[in-house]
Design an enzyme around this catalytic site. Sequence first.
Site, mmCIF file in Angstrom:
data_model
loop_
_atom_site.group_PDB
_atom_site.id
_atom_site.type_symbol
_atom_site.label_atom_id
_atom_site.label_comp_id
_atom_site.label_asym_id
_atom_site.label_seq_id
_atom_site.Cartn_x
_atom_site.Cartn_y
_atom_site.Cartn_z
ATOM 1 N N ARG A 221 0.979 -1.372 0.020
ATOM 2 C CA ARG A 221 0.014 0.022 -0.014
ATOM 3 C C ARG A 221 0.896 1.224 -0.119
ATOM 4 O O ARG A 221 1.902 1.204 0.654
ATOM 5 C CB ARG A 221 -0.830 -0.038 1.196
ATOM 6 C CG ARG A 221 -1.935 -0.900 1.280
ATOM 7 C CD ARG A 221 -2.992 -0.634 0.111
ATOM 8 N NE ARG A 221 -4.212 -1.389 0.116
ATOM 9 C CZ ARG A 221 -4.311 -2.670 -0.667
ATOM 10 N NH1 ARG A 221 -3.383 -2.908 -1.370
ATOM 11 N NH2 ARG A 221 -5.346 -3.370 -0.531
ATOM 12 N N HIS A 269 -0.983 0.371 -9.716
ATOM 13 C CA HIS A 269 -1.898 -0.701 -8.717
ATOM 14 C C HIS A 269 -2.206 -1.745 -9.402
ATOM 15 O O HIS A 269 -3.344 -2.293 -9.432
ATOM 16 C CB HIS A 269 -2.888 -0.075 -7.950
ATOM 17 C CG HIS A 269 -3.282 -0.868 -6.763
ATOM 18 N ND1 HIS A 269 -3.776 -0.101 -5.662
ATOM 19 C CD2 HIS A 269 -3.281 -2.250 -6.363
ATOM 20 C CE1 HIS A 269 -4.083 -1.047 -4.649
ATOM 21 N NE2 HIS A 269 -3.968 -2.326 -5.231
#
Length: 306
Positions: A221, A269
């Site tokens: 993250r 991502h």
Amino acid sequence: MRISFCCPSMESQPWLEGLRAALPQAEVAPWASGAAPADYALVWAPPQQFFDEQPQLKAAFNIGAGVDALLPLRVPSKTVLARLEDAGMAVQMAEYVCHALIRHFREFDAYAEQMSLGQWQARAPHMRADWPVGIMGLGVLGKRVAKAVAAFEFPVLGWSRSQHAIEGVRCYAGQAQLDDFLSACKVLVCLLPLTPDTRDILNQRNLSRLQPGGYVINVARGAHVVDDDLLALLDSGHLAGATLDVFHTEPLPDAHPFWRHPKITLTPHISARTLRQETIAQIAAKILAFEHGQALSGIVDLQRGY
Ligand code: NAP
Ligand code: GLV
């Protein structure tokens, strides 16, 4: 049995069709405020209102591995929360990390540049014994990545909350062993869940402990990284580069310095995508197991944060 689908950022139709095919006995519907009470739900970043209106839910299945978007929410006390376990993500993560590692280790960017200039020139080889690769997080994804990196004969180290024993991986555990772990690594791969304990863990203090010429691969993250600290260590030369798949704000804002930094490689991502078929198969099997009173794996402990 009623199943609700509450993933506001995703196109629901293919999921609804897949769920109906996997569980023909179930009534499957997208969630909207005021919807009929459901027994089970598939969720990805649902609004608080969803849980407030569904206090009877037996279980909610997060259709990703990371549950950080659920941590700030109030989940009904009797609702079991489960996350995705692999479901086709582990091999994707292994290929992404090995690609980033090998691209850097074998200097493929430098070769691409040389060849584009018409320069036929071999560079001095690096010794993989001098490139220990450390993996933060030895869970479902971290273990698979460790195995893949070890297959290329890099020395592999791992760090987790509890002690692990994994063949071919030098394992460290807990805060007490973090510095020893970091100082033994040249390449650092982050595969930790984002929790209050791991937020900002890729900071100046920790990253400066990596061996000189260190390389960072963050596939967990964005909030694991203190962006300015990473930039400063890249600019000082202590770190040779970074491959980043995740960011504090996604999409990465246009003005962010990561976009144009010569030592940073970016992806949007995508290191391990949720695969619909595998995900539905895993969740359908868990719903049936739950209906038969069997214990579920992949239960999220909200206190622990993952
Ligand atoms: P997991 O199976 O829950 O593994 C988490 C690992 O992190 C465990 O080894 C755990 O230690 C360790 N850990 C947790 N808190 C820690 C702490 N404070 N200190 C040290 N170690 C700690 O999770 P996973 O399925 O491997 O997924 C990991 C993360 O990858 C997810 O949470 C998600 O954020 C990220 N992810 C990203 C993408 C992407 O496309 N970029 C895709 C999927 C997942 P123990 O073993 O001791 O419990
Ligand atoms: C994706 O980032 C996931 O957590 O599955």
